[in-house]
Structures are given as structure tokens and as C-alpha cells.
Design a protein around this motif. Structure first.
Motif: not given
Lengths: 125, 112
Positions: A85-92
């Protein structure tokens, strides 16, 4: 021969939920000899273990991701899944599913022997 | 969390020559079973990682015998007796002793 195949959206918007499924062929997810894991690799970087689950539903997640991650098994489809959940660019990253061979009463992990080909998930609006 | 370090980060090797990779862990990787829970992977360009060595020194099925693993405790080494062109890629060590499972940063092997 065991084969694992990841599937899911390749693009997720920031703050939304990443959902991936791993379909296993040539082996059963309902086995006490294996963990079913997720590992990711940001572009150009190294490998990061996200977590794994056991056939009885027990899970173990990377501490810094634990609040955002849920893994589950679907024995009827021989699949396991990852939700973040709550993904950000860092999760790419490229997300891999993998089978972890374990042994002993406590199912000590020996190694991840079979891996999927990986699927790139990009977090962007 | 067990921190894994590797050296060197890059290793150019001439085909036919040997190669050696070092991996160190922040704590001993010996389990209650007496085994060192250290795994070596090779990630070839554009591919998923493939297991080479587990329990520190056991070759995985199908791995050529030019690959060997050694070490105990916190210091481990992977050796290739004679490098071939197909060995190009990034070599990672991983500790499987306890969660969170952690990987080293990798060593890139290139052919000179």
C-alpha cells in the motif's frame, strides 16, 4: 521443472496499492518444504527481500515494509500474492517471486531455488 | 538485521583465468544445525538470479564444478577456477540464517 510467473500492473500511481500475483507450475504452494517469497530490485541496484509466506499462512516481512505489505496464498489456484500500500517512487523496481527451500522442524531457509522472470513495476502519476 | 558486504565491487577477468569474490557478514552465519547459511547467486544480464552455492560450500544442481564456495562464520569466498564468457554478471551473496533475509551489494564480473 518448477516455474514461477509474476503478473500484475506495470504502472501504479503514487499513494495507491501495488498488487502482484505469482503463479506456480510444476509444484504445489501447499507444501511444508518451501517458503514463497517476494524480492525486488530497483533499476540498476541490488536485491531486496520483501518477505515470504509459508503454506500454513505464516508470514515474515522486511521490518521497514511490514506496515505496508500483505502476502497471501491461494492454494486452489496454486498462486501467491503481494500487496503493497501507499507506494512511492522509491517502490519502483523489478519484482521477483521465488521459491525458498527450507528444512527442519523450524523450516530453516536454505536458499531461493526457483525465481520468476521478474516484472517491472513503475510508480508514477 | 545482518549487514552483508562484498568486495570488490567490480572484477575484470581474462577468460581462462581464476576469479575470487569475497563476502562478509555482520554476524556469524552458523545456524543451530551447524551449517553456514550463506548463499551465492549469479544474476546474468537481463535474467533472474540463479543459485550457485548454498550452505556456504554446496554447489546447487547443475552448477559447473569450476565454481566453489568456502568460508565459515563471517568470511566467505566464491571462486571460479577458470572464467568463461558466460560467467559475466553480478554475483550476490545472501544470508539465509535469519529474517530479514539480506543480500550483499554484489560484485560485477566483466570479461577483459
Amino acid at each position: 521443472q518448477v516455474r514461477l510467473q509474476e503478473s500484475g500492473p506495470g504502472l501504479v500511481k503514487p499513494s495507491e496499492t501495488l498488487s502482484l500475483t505469482c503463479t506456480v507450475a510444476g509444484g504445489s504452494v501447499n507444501s511444508g518444504s518451501f517458503y514463497w517469497g517476494w524480492i525486488r530490485q530497483p533499476p540498476g541496484k541490488g536485491l531486496e527481500w520483501i518477505g515470504y509466506l509459508y503454506y500454513n499462512g505464516n508470514t515474515n516481512y522486511y521490518p521497514s515494509l511490514k506496515s505496508r505489505v500483505t502476502m497471501s496464498l491461494d492454494t486452489s489456484k496454486n498462486q501467491f500474492s503481494l500487496e503493497m500500500t501507499s507506494v512511492t517512487a522509491a517502490d519502483t523496481a523489478v519484482y521477483y517471486c521465488a521459491r525458498g527451500f527450507c528444512t527442519g522442524a523450524g523450516c530453516q531457509l536454505y536458499y531461493f531455488d526457483f525465481w520468476g522472470q521478474g516484472t517491472l513495476v513503475t510508480v508514477s502519476s | 538485521e545482518i549487514v552483508m558486504t562484498q568486495s570488490p565491487l567490480s572484477l575484470p577477468v581474462t577468460p581462462g583465468e581464476p576469479a575470487s569474490f569475497s563476502c562478509r557478514s555482520g554476524q556469524r552465519l552458523v545456524g543451530s544445525d551447524g551449517y553456514n547459511h550463506l548463499v551465492w547467486y549469479l544474476q546474468k544480464p537481463g535474467q533472474s538470479p540463479q543459485v550457485l552455492i548454498y550452505l556456504g560450500s554446496t554447489r546447487a544442481s547443475g552448477v559447473p564444478d569450476r565454481f566453489s564456495g568456502s568460508g565459515s562464520g563471517t568470511d566467505f569466498t566464491l571462486k571460479i577456477s577458470r572464467v568463461e564468457a558466460e560467467d559475466v554478471g553480478v554475483y550476490y551473496c545472501m544470508q539465509a540464517l535469519q529474517t530479514p533475509i539480506t543480500f550483499g551489494p554484489g560484485t560485477r564480473l566483466d570479461i577483459k
